[in-house]
Design a protein around this motif. Structure first.
Motif, PDB file in Angstrom:
ATOM      1  N   ILE A  99      -3.801  -7.026  13.330  1.00 17.28           N
ATOM      2  CA  ILE A  99      -4.116  -5.997  14.324  1.00 17.28           C
ATOM      3  C   ILE A  99      -5.390  -5.285  13.879  1.00 17.28           C
ATOM      4  O   ILE A  99      -5.383  -4.599  12.849  1.00 17.28           O
ATOM      5  CB  ILE A  99      -2.978  -4.967  14.449  1.00 17.28           C
ATOM      6  CG1 ILE A  99      -1.627  -5.666  14.664  1.00 17.28           C
ATOM      7  CG2 ILE A  99      -3.265  -3.994  15.591  1.00 17.28           C
ATOM      8  CD1 ILE A  99      -0.435  -4.753  14.479  1.00 17.28           C
ATOM      9  N   PRO A 100      -6.489  -5.422  14.600  1.00 16.90           N
ATOM     10  CA  PRO A 100      -7.712  -4.720  14.201  1.00 16.90           C
ATOM     11  C   PRO A 100      -7.524  -3.199  14.234  1.00 16.90           C
ATOM     12  O   PRO A 100      -6.932  -2.655  15.178  1.00 16.90           O
ATOM     13  CB  PRO A 100      -8.732  -5.157  15.261  1.00 16.90           C
ATOM     14  CG  PRO A 100      -8.203  -6.451  15.802  1.00 16.90           C
ATOM     15  CD  PRO A 100      -6.708  -6.297  15.774  1.00 16.90           C
ATOM     16  N   LEU A 101      -8.028  -2.536  13.222  1.00 17.82           N
ATOM     17  CA  LEU A 101      -7.905  -1.078  13.163  1.00 17.82           C
ATOM     18  C   LEU A 101      -8.622  -0.418  14.345  1.00 17.82           C
ATOM     19  O   LEU A 101      -8.235   0.659  14.798  1.00 17.82           O
ATOM     20  CB  LEU A 101      -8.483  -0.565  11.840  1.00 17.82           C
ATOM     21  CG  LEU A 101      -8.185   0.894  11.505  1.00 17.82           C
ATOM     22  CD1 LEU A 101      -6.692   1.104  11.249  1.00 17.82           C
ATOM     23  CD2 LEU A 101      -8.995   1.350  10.300  1.00 17.82           C
ATOM     24  N   ALA A 102      -9.650  -1.078  14.854  1.00 19.28           N
ATOM     25  CA  ALA A 102     -10.424  -0.507  15.963  1.00 19.28           C
ATOM     26  C   ALA A 102      -9.603  -0.354  17.235  1.00 19.28           C
ATOM     27  O   ALA A 102     -10.027   0.349  18.165  1.00 19.28           O
ATOM     28  CB  ALA A 102     -11.655  -1.368  16.239  1.00 19.28           C
TER      29      ALA A 102
ATOM     30  N   LEU B 231       0.839  -1.185   0.000  1.00 17.79           N
ATOM     31  CA  LEU B 231       0.000   0.000   0.000  1.00 17.79           C
ATOM     32  C   LEU B 231       0.878   1.240   0.000  1.00 17.79           C
ATOM     33  O   LEU B 231       1.818   1.350   0.804  1.00 17.79           O
ATOM     34  CB  LEU B 231      -0.893  -0.001   1.249  1.00 17.79           C
ATOM     35  CG  LEU B 231      -1.685   1.278   1.531  1.00 17.79           C
ATOM     36  CD1 LEU B 231      -2.678   1.568   0.417  1.00 17.79           C
ATOM     37  CD2 LEU B 231      -2.403   1.180   2.880  1.00 17.79           C
ATOM     38  N   ASP B 232       0.579   2.169  -0.888  1.00 12.94           N
ATOM     39  CA  ASP B 232       1.249   3.465  -0.919  1.00 12.94           C
ATOM     40  C   ASP B 232       0.401   4.432  -0.090  1.00 12.94           C
ATOM     41  O   ASP B 232      -0.680   4.846  -0.512  1.00 12.94           O
ATOM     42  CB  ASP B 232       1.378   3.962  -2.364  1.00 12.94           C
ATOM     43  CG  ASP B 232       2.164   5.257  -2.479  1.00 12.94           C
ATOM     44  OD1 ASP B 232       2.079   6.092  -1.548  1.00 12.94           O
ATOM     45  OD2 ASP B 232       2.841   5.442  -3.501  1.00 12.94           O
ATOM     46  N   LEU B 233       0.897   4.789   1.096  1.00 14.76           N
ATOM     47  CA  LEU B 233       0.109   5.627   2.002  1.00 14.76           C
ATOM     48  C   LEU B 233      -0.119   7.021   1.429  1.00 14.76           C
ATOM     49  O   LEU B 233      -1.169   7.637   1.673  1.00 14.76           O
ATOM     50  CB  LEU B 233       0.798   5.712   3.367  1.00 14.76           C
ATOM     51  CG  LEU B 233       0.744   4.425   4.200  1.00 14.76           C
ATOM     52  CD1 LEU B 233       1.704   4.507   5.381  1.00 14.76           C
ATOM     53  CD2 LEU B 233      -0.684   4.170   4.686  1.00 14.76           C
TER      54      LEU B 233
ATOM     55  N   ARG C 238       1.531  -2.668  11.528  1.00  9.46           N
ATOM     56  CA  ARG C 238       1.110  -1.737  12.586  1.00  9.46           C
ATOM     57  C   ARG C 238       1.334  -0.290  12.147  1.00  9.46           C
ATOM     58  O   ARG C 238       0.478   0.574  12.374  1.00  9.46           O
ATOM     59  CB  ARG C 238       1.880  -2.038  13.873  1.00  9.46           C
ATOM     60  CG  ARG C 238       1.468  -1.142  15.042  1.00  9.46           C
ATOM     61  CD  ARG C 238       2.213  -1.523  16.310  1.00  9.46           C
ATOM     62  NE  ARG C 238       1.824  -2.844  16.801  1.00  9.46           N
ATOM     63  CZ  ARG C 238       0.751  -3.081  17.557  1.00  9.46           C
ATOM     64  NH1 ARG C 238      -0.032  -2.064  17.912  1.00  9.46           N
ATOM     65  NH2 ARG C 238       0.480  -4.292  17.968  1.00  9.46           N
ATOM     66  N   GLY C 239       2.471  -0.017  11.499  1.00 10.15           N
ATOM     67  CA  GLY C 239       2.746   1.340  11.049  1.00 10.15           C
ATOM     68  C   GLY C 239       1.769   1.820  10.000  1.00 10.15           C
ATOM     69  O   GLY C 239       1.316   2.973  10.030  1.00 10.15           O
ATOM     70  N   GLU C 240       1.437   0.940   9.059  1.00 10.50           N
ATOM     71  CA  GLU C 240       0.458   1.297   8.024  1.00 10.50           C
ATOM     72  C   GLU C 240      -0.913   1.553   8.626  1.00 10.50           C
ATOM     73  O   GLU C 240      -1.604   2.518   8.271  1.00 10.50           O
ATOM     74  CB  GLU C 240       0.392   0.186   6.973  1.00 10.50           C
ATOM     75  CG  GLU C 240       1.634   0.104   6.100  1.00 10.50           C
ATOM     76  CD  GLU C 240       1.707  -1.157   5.265  1.00 10.50           C
ATOM     77  OE1 GLU C 240       2.348  -1.134   4.197  1.00 10.50           O
ATOM     78  OE2 GLU C 240       1.116  -2.190   5.676  1.00 10.50           O
TER      79      GLU C 240
ATOM     80  N   ILE D 110      -3.252   4.945   8.676  1.00  8.73           N
ATOM     81  CA  ILE D 110      -4.643   4.939   8.217  1.00  8.73           C
ATOM     82  C   ILE D 110      -5.552   5.493   9.305  1.00  8.73           C
ATOM     83  O   ILE D 110      -6.475   6.275   9.026  1.00  8.73           O
ATOM     84  CB  ILE D 110      -5.061   3.515   7.808  1.00  8.73           C
ATOM     85  CG1 ILE D 110      -4.296   3.077   6.555  1.00  8.73           C
ATOM     86  CG2 ILE D 110      -6.575   3.435   7.568  1.00  8.73           C
ATOM     87  CD1 ILE D 110      -4.433   1.606   6.239  1.00  8.73           C
ATOM     88  N   ALA D 111      -5.309   5.105  10.545  1.00  6.14           N
ATOM     89  CA  ALA D 111      -6.114   5.604  11.655  1.00  6.14           C
ATOM     90  C   ALA D 111      -5.989   7.124  11.789  1.00  6.14           C
ATOM     91  O   ALA D 111      -6.990   7.835  11.979  1.00  6.14           O
ATOM     92  CB  ALA D 111      -5.682   4.917  12.950  1.00  6.14           C
ATOM     93  N   GLU D 112      -4.770   7.618  11.681  1.00  3.36           N
ATOM     94  CA  GLU D 112      -4.558   9.071  11.769  1.00  3.36           C
ATOM     95  C   GLU D 112      -5.301   9.791  10.650  1.00  3.36           C
ATOM     96  O   GLU D 112      -5.905  10.857  10.870  1.00  3.36           O
ATOM     97  CB  GLU D 112      -3.067   9.388  11.710  1.00  3.36           C
ATOM     98  CG  GLU D 112      -2.297   8.957  12.946  1.00  3.36           C
ATOM     99  CD  GLU D 112      -0.799   9.132  12.794  1.00  3.36           C
ATOM    100  OE1 GLU D 112      -0.380   9.727  11.774  1.00  3.36           O
ATOM    101  OE2 GLU D 112      -0.049   8.681  13.676  1.00  3.36           O
ATOM    102  N   LEU D 113      -5.272   9.228   9.458  1.00  3.20           N
ATOM    103  CA  LEU D 113      -5.970   9.822   8.320  1.00  3.20           C
ATOM    104  C   LEU D 113      -7.483   9.837   8.560  1.00  3.20           C
ATOM    105  O   LEU D 113      -8.155  10.848   8.296  1.00  3.20           O
ATOM    106  CB  LEU D 113      -5.649   9.035   7.048  1.00  3.20           C
ATOM    107  CG  LEU D 113      -6.373   9.461   5.770  1.00  3.20           C
ATOM    108  CD1 LEU D 113      -5.971  10.873   5.358  1.00  3.20           C
ATOM    109  CD2 LEU D 113      -6.079   8.467   4.641  1.00  3.20           C
ATOM    110  N   ALA D 114      -8.013   8.729   9.065  1.00  3.48           N
ATOM    111  CA  ALA D 114      -9.460   8.640   9.298  1.00  3.48           C
ATOM    112  C   ALA D 114      -9.912   9.651  10.346  1.00  3.48           C
ATOM    113  O   ALA D 114     -10.962  10.291  10.199  1.00  3.48           O
ATOM    114  CB  ALA D 114      -9.821   7.226   9.736  1.00  3.48           C
TER     115      ALA D 114
END
Length: 396
Positions: A223-226, A158-160, A189-191, A195-199
């Motif tokens: 690792i669940p995003l939640a 994935l390209d963040l 975990r880093g990706e 994604i969490a920060e973006l959301a």
């Protein structure tokens, strides 16, 4: 036959006009027609644990679930889901207000998108994507915005930056799948933190398809995003019994989310199937409580099958992307002198007696997926061994 209408309007809702018969139905029918080994559709060729099957039989005989179960799902299963999320990931959910049982993960995805997306909303999804994603976004009237996972150093990445650029003022929701079907990518975990920060930054809802959560290899971690800061209240997490316990025909899935989000999803779900799989829900509740040894053994068994198929495909001349998760191997057919995955898969049963699925059907950018073909390894070892021998004939 005369037309049903004087207008030239097609019968099929135009939102679904681009979707024909699913590739899985086409390839499975081809397997039956030719007698080929079916490594296309992702279903096991053996049943899951005998004790879980017997739990379903007892439920049928005892009359548990033979009539309509409760709309959100039987309490035993909802509690088992919350226990599983707490034990595995440290996530606490209320079984009465934050768990919804569905007709497989596919219905959970459909209900979530129909509930949360309106016409004009954009939905960002990782490409290639499971084919029902596109259809459900279309049925909701949303616009899908694919972010392409691209091959890099033996895996799809994935390209963040590309993900961030895909988000606009019209973006309503991110639709994520990790472990990822069909590429086998497991987001790190880093990706996931990015994604969490973006959301949070863009105030986005997120739907996560985590049906392969117990199928991660080589020390990878699901690792669940939640679990990330700010995500529990904006994430609908989706799981399923079919992939984890090898009872795909039972169609038992679930969604977990904060009460307001779950209420929205349930509002759509109640008009789809309302309820389903009553007796099987009791069996899946028992399955989720199986000891850790079951999950470890299951993962080890699938990892051995992955290794067998990936090695065999390499020896047959394919470019192979060894998956970090799921039970699929994506291959590149260009080393075989081929470029069109769809044509290759349609001819493969006659050429080698094996059925696979072309990844191009999971892309909006068809050219990006053209040379890639997916094989399933959720089959018995002798079946995989025979398939490998057949495929080696392609290399001469």
């Amino acid at each position: 036959m005369t037309s049903m209408s004087s207008s030239a309007r097609p019968l099929l809702n135009r939102r679904l006009a681009e979707f024909g018969t699913t590739i899985f139905a086409e390839m499975s029918a081809l397997a039956v027609k030719t007698g080929a080994i079916n490594l296309g559709q992702g279903f096991p060729d053996t049943d899951g644990p005998e004790e879980i099957r017997e739990t379903a039989v007892r439920a049928l005989r005892d009359g548990r679930g033979n009539q309509y179960p409760p709309g959100p799902g039987v309490p035993e299963l909802r509690t088992a889901v919350t226990d599983h999320q707490r034990r595995r990931y440290g996530l606490s959910y209320d079984p009465d207000t934050e768990v919804l049982v569905t007709a497989g993960a596919t219905e959970a995805i459909a209900a979530a998108l129909l509930a949360l997306v309106e016409p004009g909303d954009e939905v960002v999804a990782l490409e290639p994507y499971y084919d029902s994603y596109a259809a459900c976004i279309a049925m909701a009237g949303g616009t899908r915005v694919p972010v392409t996972l691209r091959p890099h150093e033996g895996a799809f990445r994935l390209d963040l930056d590309e993900l961030r650029d895909a988000v606009t003022d019209r973006t309503r929701l991110l639709l994520l799948n990790t472990p990822h079907n069909p590429t086998g990518t497991v987001l790190t975990r880093g990706e996931l933190a990015a994604i969490a920060e973006l959301a949070v930054e863009r105030d986005l809802l997120v739907v996560t398809d985590e049906v392969y959560e117990h199928l991660v290899f080589d020390g990878a971690e699901h690792i669940p995003l939640a679990t990330f800061p700010g995500m529990r209240e904006r994430t609908v997490s989706i799981g399923s019994a079919g992939k984890t316990f090898s009872f795909t025909g039972w169609k038992v899935g679930w969604a977990t989310a904060a009460p307001a989000l779950l209420t929205a999803v349930r509002s759509a779900k109640q008009y789809l199937t309302y309820v389903s799989a009553g007796p099987f829900q009791y069996a899946v509740a028992e399955a989720l409580a199986l000891p850790d040894a079951y999950f470890a053994t299951y993962r080890q068994d699938m990892e051995a099958k992955r290794n067998l198929l990936a090695t065999g495909l390499t020896e047959a001349g394919f470019g192979v992307y060894r998956p970090a998760g799921t039970y699929f191997v994506t291959t590149d057919i260009r080393p075989l002198g081929e470029r069109d995955g769809i044509a290759f898969c349609r001819s493969l049963p006659e050429r080698a007696g094996v059925v696979a699925v072309p990844n191009a059907v999971f892309y909006d950018h068809r050219e990006a997926g053209a040379p890639f073909v997916r094989f399933a390894f959720c089959k018995r070892l002798p079946v995989l061994q025979e398939a490998v021998q057949r495929l080696k004939t392609l290399a001469g």
